[in-house]
Motif scaffolding. Structure first.
Motif, PDB file in Angstrom:
ATOM      1  N   UNK A  98       0.585  -1.229   0.006  1.00 22.89           N
ATOM      2  CA  UNK A  98      -0.394   0.275   0.188  1.00 22.89           C
ATOM      3  C   UNK A  98       0.919   1.399   0.270  1.00 22.89           C
ATOM      4  N   UNK A  99       2.187   1.147   0.982  1.00 23.60           N
ATOM      5  CA  UNK A  99       3.115   2.096   0.765  1.00 23.60           C
ATOM      6  C   UNK A  99       3.323   2.663  -0.588  1.00 23.60           C
ATOM      7  N   UNK A 100       4.086   1.540  -1.719  1.00 20.82           N
ATOM      8  CA  UNK A 100       4.596   1.889  -2.717  1.00 20.82           C
ATOM      9  C   UNK A 100       3.235   2.498  -3.623  1.00 20.82           C
ATOM     10  N   UNK A 101       1.943   1.424  -3.614  1.00 19.27           N
ATOM     11  CA  UNK A 101       0.607   1.895  -4.547  1.00 19.27           C
ATOM     12  C   UNK A 101       0.708   3.710  -4.671  1.00 19.27           C
ATOM     13  N   UNK A 102       0.706   4.139  -2.704  1.00 21.78           N
ATOM     14  CA  UNK A 102       0.840   6.033  -2.205  1.00 21.78           C
ATOM     15  C   UNK A 102       1.614   6.650  -2.682  1.00 21.78           C
ATOM     16  N   UNK A 103       2.758   6.365  -2.631  1.00 24.85           N
ATOM     17  CA  UNK A 103       3.590   6.899  -3.292  1.00 24.85           C
ATOM     18  C   UNK A 103       3.758   6.620  -4.796  1.00 24.85           C
ATOM     19  N   UNK A 104       3.484   5.979  -5.636  1.00 24.63           N
ATOM     20  CA  UNK A 104       3.355   6.165  -7.079  1.00 24.63           C
ATOM     21  C   UNK A 104       2.235   7.173  -7.819  1.00 24.63           C
ATOM     22  N   UNK A 105       1.156   6.909  -6.670  1.00 25.60           N
ATOM     23  CA  UNK A 105      -0.249   7.462  -6.742  1.00 25.60           C
ATOM     24  C   UNK A 105       0.217   8.851  -6.935  1.00 25.60           C
ATOM     25  N   UNK A 106       1.240   9.086  -5.400  1.00 26.39           N
ATOM     26  CA  UNK A 106       1.549  11.210  -5.884  1.00 26.39           C
ATOM     27  C   UNK A 106       2.434  11.432  -6.392  1.00 26.39           C
ATOM     28  N   UNK A 107       3.182  10.212  -7.052  1.00 26.18           N
ATOM     29  CA  UNK A 107       4.043  11.183  -8.149  1.00 26.18           C
ATOM     30  C   UNK A 107       3.180  11.225  -9.612  1.00 26.18           C
ATOM     31  N   UNK A 108       2.150  10.461  -9.606  1.00 27.98           N
ATOM     32  CA  UNK A 108       1.494  10.904 -11.286  1.00 27.98           C
ATOM     33  C   UNK A 108       0.629  11.553 -10.694  1.00 27.98           C
ATOM     34  N   UNK A 109      -0.250  11.913  -9.864  1.00 27.36           N
ATOM     35  CA  UNK A 109      -1.221  13.186  -9.504  1.00 27.36           C
ATOM     36  C   UNK A 109       0.298  14.937  -9.792  1.00 27.36           C
ATOM     37  N   UNK A 110       0.874  14.935  -9.641  1.00 21.20           N
ATOM     38  CA  UNK A 110       2.060  15.692  -9.349  1.00 21.20           C
ATOM     39  C   UNK A 110       2.812  15.698 -10.764  1.00 21.20           C
ATOM     40  N   UNK A 111       2.924  14.369 -11.072  1.00 25.71           N
ATOM     41  CA  UNK A 111       3.287  14.726 -12.671  1.00 25.71           C
ATOM     42  C   UNK A 111       2.157  15.237 -13.398  1.00 25.71           C
ATOM     43  N   UNK A 112       0.434  14.593 -13.537  1.00 28.29           N
ATOM     44  CA  UNK A 112      -0.164  15.383 -14.306  1.00 28.29           C
ATOM     45  C   UNK A 112      -0.874  16.901 -14.277  1.00 28.29           C
ATOM     46  N   UNK A 113      -0.172  17.123 -12.741  1.00 23.01           N
ATOM     47  CA  UNK A 113      -0.558  18.500 -12.300  1.00 23.01           C
ATOM     48  C   UNK A 113       0.369  19.687 -12.992  1.00 23.01           C
ATOM     49  N   UNK A 114       1.705  18.851 -13.374  1.00 22.38           N
ATOM     50  CA  UNK A 114       3.097  19.812 -13.704  1.00 22.38           C
ATOM     51  C   UNK A 114       2.704  19.955 -15.062  1.00 22.38           C
ATOM     52  N   UNK A 115       2.135  18.891 -15.594  1.00 23.23           N
ATOM     53  CA  UNK A 115       1.379  18.629 -17.307  1.00 23.23           C
ATOM     54  C   UNK A 115       0.781  20.120 -17.266  1.00 23.23           C
ATOM     55  N   UNK A 116      -1.036  20.008 -16.585  1.00 21.44           N
ATOM     56  CA  UNK A 116      -2.016  20.488 -17.321  1.00 21.44           C
ATOM     57  C   UNK A 116      -1.758  22.236 -16.674  1.00 21.44           C
ATOM     58  N   UNK A 117      -0.108  22.351 -15.772  1.00 22.96           N
ATOM     59  CA  UNK A 117       0.267  23.567 -15.354  1.00 22.96           C
ATOM     60  C   UNK A 117      -0.279  24.101 -13.889  1.00 22.96           C
ATOM     61  N   UNK A 118       0.099  22.985 -13.582  1.00 20.87           N
ATOM     62  CA  UNK A 118      -0.135  23.797 -11.688  1.00 20.87           C
ATOM     63  C   UNK A 118       0.609  23.432 -11.050  1.00 20.87           C
ATOM     64  N   UNK A 119       1.017  24.985  -9.928  1.00 16.33           N
ATOM     65  CA  UNK A 119       2.171  24.665 -10.017  1.00 16.33           C
ATOM     66  C   UNK A 119       1.816  24.560  -8.189  1.00 16.33           C
ATOM     67  N   UNK A 120       2.589  23.447  -7.786  1.00 16.69           N
ATOM     68  CA  UNK A 120       2.186  22.636  -6.343  1.00 16.69           C
ATOM     69  C   UNK A 120       4.055  22.636  -6.119  1.00 16.69           C
ATOM     70  N   UNK A 121       3.793  23.542  -4.369  1.00 15.90           N
ATOM     71  CA  UNK A 121       5.161  23.941  -4.061  1.00 15.90           C
ATOM     72  C   UNK A 121       6.184  22.044  -3.616  1.00 15.90           C
ATOM     73  N   UNK A 122       7.204  22.902  -3.700  1.00 20.94           N
ATOM     74  CA  UNK A 122       7.935  21.284  -3.804  1.00 20.94           C
ATOM     75  C   UNK A 122       8.721  21.631  -1.809  1.00 20.94           C
ATOM     76  N   UNK A 123       8.326  20.510  -1.027  1.00 21.38           N
ATOM     77  CA  UNK A 123       9.392  21.129  -0.146  1.00 21.38           C
ATOM     78  C   UNK A 123      10.656  21.872   0.168  1.00 21.38           C
ATOM     79  N   UNK A 124      11.638  21.621  -0.783  1.00 24.38           N
ATOM     80  CA  UNK A 124      12.278  22.151  -0.811  1.00 24.38           C
ATOM     81  C   UNK A 124      12.314  23.450  -1.009  1.00 24.38           C
ATOM     82  N   UNK A 125      11.684  24.228  -1.126  1.00 21.96           N
ATOM     83  CA  UNK A 125      11.309  25.445  -1.805  1.00 21.96           C
ATOM     84  C   UNK A 125      10.890  26.500  -0.734  1.00 21.96           C
TER      85      UNK A 125
END
Length: 72
Positions: free
Chosen positions: A45-72
């Motif tokens: 379940x942890x690996x599925x959640x991590x991959x889903x998080x990355x996929x949603x972030x990539x999709x959001x980035x593709x459509x132009x939604x800016x998600x603040x990253x923890x390092x900035x």
């Protein structure tokens, strides 16, 4: 496969997993088997959640939604 069929398979899969856990793992009575099964499920379940998080972030980035990253 339609989305409805996919959701039906997903729900049925969860039911099958629960019945396998109860009938085969718990009924066997070996505590180590129970712990190993549960740890495996947590890792899965942890690996599925991590991959889903990355996929949603990539999709959001593709459509132009800016998600603040923890390092900035």
């Amino acid at each position: 496969m339609t989305p409805v069929e996919f959701l039906a398979e997903l729900v049925f899969g969860v039911y099958q997993l629960a019945s396998i856990f109860i009938e085969n793992v718990v009924a066997g009575g070996d505590p180590l088997s129970i712990v190993a099964f549960l740890v495996g499920q947590v890792l899965l379940v942890g690996s599925i959640v991590a991959i889903a998080y990355l996929a949603v972030g990539a999709l959001a980035s593709t459509v132009g939604v800016q998600i603040p990253s923890p390092g900035k």
